[in-house]
Design a protein around this motif. Structure first.
Motif, PDB file in Angstrom:
ATOM      1  N   MET A 225      54.046 -59.551  23.509  1.00 54.85           N
ATOM      2  CA  MET A 225      53.455 -58.772  24.574  1.00 54.85           C
ATOM      3  C   MET A 225      54.173 -59.072  25.893  1.00 54.85           C
ATOM      4  N   LEU A 226      54.198 -58.089  26.734  1.00 52.03           N
ATOM      5  CA  LEU A 226      54.808 -58.192  28.044  1.00 52.03           C
ATOM      6  C   LEU A 226      53.995 -59.153  28.916  1.00 52.03           C
ATOM      7  N   LYS A 227      54.669 -60.120  29.539  1.00 50.11           N
ATOM      8  CA  LYS A 227      54.019 -61.019  30.491  1.00 50.11           C
ATOM      9  C   LYS A 227      54.467 -60.617  31.878  1.00 50.11           C
ATOM     10  N   VAL A 228      53.491 -60.450  32.764  1.00 47.50           N
ATOM     11  CA  VAL A 228      53.787 -60.069  34.138  1.00 47.50           C
ATOM     12  C   VAL A 228      53.175 -61.119  35.056  1.00 47.50           C
ATOM     13  N   TYR A 229      54.035 -61.830  35.749  1.00 49.94           N
ATOM     14  CA  TYR A 229      53.611 -62.858  36.699  1.00 49.94           C
ATOM     15  C   TYR A 229      53.457 -62.204  38.063  1.00 49.94           C
ATOM     16  N   LEU A 230      52.250 -62.316  38.627  1.00 50.67           N
ATOM     17  CA  LEU A 230      51.914 -61.658  39.880  1.00 50.67           C
ATOM     18  C   LEU A 230      51.252 -62.620  40.851  1.00 50.67           C
ATOM     19  N   TYR A 231      51.272 -62.251  42.119  1.00 52.66           N
ATOM     20  CA  TYR A 231      50.519 -62.956  43.139  1.00 52.66           C
ATOM     21  C   TYR A 231      49.544 -61.943  43.722  1.00 52.66           C
ATOM     22  N   LYS A 232      48.260 -62.259  43.688  1.00 54.35           N
ATOM     23  CA  LYS A 232      47.227 -61.278  44.040  1.00 54.35           C
ATOM     24  C   LYS A 232      47.337 -60.744  45.463  1.00 54.35           C
ATOM     25  N   ASN A 233      47.894 -61.503  46.396  1.00 49.23           N
ATOM     26  CA  ASN A 233      48.009 -61.048  47.783  1.00 49.23           C
ATOM     27  C   ASN A 233      49.327 -60.331  48.088  1.00 49.23           C
ATOM     28  N   CYS A 234      50.106 -60.082  47.084  1.00 51.62           N
ATOM     29  CA  CYS A 234      51.416 -59.438  47.240  1.00 51.62           C
ATOM     30  C   CYS A 234      51.282 -57.932  46.988  1.00 51.62           C
ATOM     31  N   SER A 235      51.601 -57.129  47.993  1.00 55.72           N
ATOM     32  CA  SER A 235      51.470 -55.673  47.849  1.00 55.72           C
ATOM     33  C   SER A 235      52.433 -55.120  46.794  1.00 55.72           C
ATOM     34  N   THR A 236      53.611 -55.693  46.692  1.00 59.62           N
ATOM     35  CA  THR A 236      54.569 -55.245  45.679  1.00 59.62           C
ATOM     36  C   THR A 236      54.028 -55.525  44.279  1.00 59.62           C
ATOM     37  N   CYS A 237      53.378 -56.659  44.111  1.00 59.30           N
ATOM     38  CA  CYS A 237      52.773 -56.994  42.823  1.00 59.30           C
ATOM     39  C   CYS A 237      51.652 -56.020  42.486  1.00 59.30           C
ATOM     40  N   ARG A 238      50.851 -55.675  43.468  1.00 58.18           N
ATOM     41  CA  ARG A 238      49.764 -54.702  43.239  1.00 58.18           C
ATOM     42  C   ARG A 238      50.342 -53.347  42.850  1.00 58.18           C
ATOM     43  N   ASP A 239      51.425 -52.942  43.510  1.00 58.35           N
ATOM     44  CA  ASP A 239      52.079 -51.667  43.177  1.00 58.35           C
ATOM     45  C   ASP A 239      52.602 -51.695  41.740  1.00 58.35           C
ATOM     46  N   ALA A 240      53.206 -52.800  41.361  1.00 56.30           N
ATOM     47  CA  ALA A 240      53.753 -52.930  40.008  1.00 56.30           C
ATOM     48  C   ALA A 240      52.637 -52.868  38.961  1.00 56.30           C
ATOM     49  N   LYS A 241      51.537 -53.540  39.238  1.00 54.67           N
ATOM     50  CA  LYS A 241      50.399 -53.537  38.311  1.00 54.67           C
ATOM     51  C   LYS A 241      49.839 -52.125  38.156  1.00 54.67           C
ATOM     52  N   LYS A 242      49.682 -51.412  39.260  1.00 54.21           N
ATOM     53  CA  LYS A 242      49.203 -50.024  39.205  1.00 54.21           C
ATOM     54  C   LYS A 242      50.162 -49.150  38.413  1.00 54.21           C
ATOM     55  N   TRP A 243      51.460 -49.375  38.600  1.00 56.22           N
ATOM     56  CA  TRP A 243      52.483 -48.604  37.903  1.00 56.22           C
ATOM     57  C   TRP A 243      52.344 -48.801  36.388  1.00 56.22           C
ATOM     58  N   LEU A 244      52.195 -50.049  35.963  1.00 54.39           N
ATOM     59  CA  LEU A 244      52.029 -50.349  34.535  1.00 54.39           C
ATOM     60  C   LEU A 244      50.751 -49.724  33.987  1.00 54.39           C
ATOM     61  N   GLN A 245      49.661 -49.862  34.709  1.00 59.62           N
ATOM     62  CA  GLN A 245      48.380 -49.318  34.262  1.00 59.62           C
ATOM     63  C   GLN A 245      48.417 -47.797  34.172  1.00 59.62           C
ATOM     64  N   ALA A 246      49.072 -47.148  35.117  1.00 58.89           N
ATOM     65  CA  ALA A 246      49.161 -45.686  35.115  1.00 58.89           C
ATOM     66  C   ALA A 246      49.921 -45.163  33.898  1.00 58.89           C
ATOM     67  N   ARG A 247      50.796 -45.983  33.354  1.00 56.19           N
ATOM     68  CA  ARG A 247      51.590 -45.586  32.186  1.00 56.19           C
ATOM     69  C   ARG A 247      51.017 -46.112  30.875  1.00 56.19           C
ATOM     70  N   GLY A 248      49.903 -46.794  30.955  1.00 61.82           N
ATOM     71  CA  GLY A 248      49.257 -47.315  29.752  1.00 61.82           C
ATOM     72  C   GLY A 248      50.040 -48.425  29.077  1.00 61.82           C
ATOM     73  N   ILE A 249      50.845 -49.142  29.844  1.00 62.24           N
ATOM     74  CA  ILE A 249      51.649 -50.233  29.292  1.00 62.24           C
ATOM     75  C   ILE A 249      50.793 -51.500  29.265  1.00 62.24           C
ATOM     76  N   GLU A 250      50.617 -52.039  28.082  1.00 63.81           N
ATOM     77  CA  GLU A 250      49.824 -53.259  27.944  1.00 63.81           C
ATOM     78  C   GLU A 250      50.630 -54.459  28.411  1.00 63.81           C
ATOM     79  N   PHE A 251      49.945 -55.370  29.086  1.00 63.39           N
ATOM     80  CA  PHE A 251      50.609 -56.567  29.581  1.00 63.39           C
ATOM     81  C   PHE A 251      49.602 -57.681  29.761  1.00 63.39           C
ATOM     82  N   GLU A 252      50.130 -58.886  29.732  1.00 64.97           N
ATOM     83  CA  GLU A 252      49.335 -60.076  30.021  1.00 64.97           C
ATOM     84  C   GLU A 252      49.650 -60.469  31.458  1.00 64.97           C
TER      85      GLU A 252
END
Length: 115
Positions: free
Chosen positions: A1-28
């Motif tokens: 499974m795809l692992k995505v390391y994020l920082y909750k206060n990072c706007s770029t990380c939030r954008d990336a997470k939304k991008w993955l979710q919008a495409r239905g890509i599963e990730f940890e």
């Protein structure tokens, strides 16, 4: 499974997470500051994008440690040990998975890698 390391206060990380979710890509989702990528994951991504691109060069820790000057003479093992011990130094988002290795978020690069 795809692992995505994020920082909750990072706007770029939030954008990336939304991008993955919008495409239905599963990730940890992993909290990069609390659980930095392991040395093996760092190595896999470094092989794909290069060692320098693993570092969050705009972060305060990078500047405080003087890594701009130290990184060119640092061994790969030293760099990985430093990154694995301090998630603030890792460029985020940091993505690793089967055949996928990304740092930062550029939609076009992610589209190509995750198509």
């Amino acid at each position: 499974m795809l692992k995505v390391y994020l920082y909750k206060n990072c706007s770029t990380c939030r954008d990336a997470k939304k991008w993955l979710q919008a495409r239905g890509i599963e990730f940890e989702e992993k909290a990069i500051r609390e659980t930095p990528p392991a040395v093996g994951e760092l190595g896999a991504v470094a092989d794909a994008v290069g060692l320098q691109k693993l570092f969050n060069t705009s972060g305060g820790d990078y500047r405080e440690l003087g890594l701009k000057d130290k990184l060119p003479t640092m061994s790969r093992d030293e760099a990985f040990a430093l990154l694995a011990s301090n998630g603030n130094l890792v460029k985020r988002p940091f993505v690793v998975g089967e055949g996928v290795a990304l740092t930062g978020f550029k939609a076009a690069d992610w589209e190509k890698a995750l198509a």
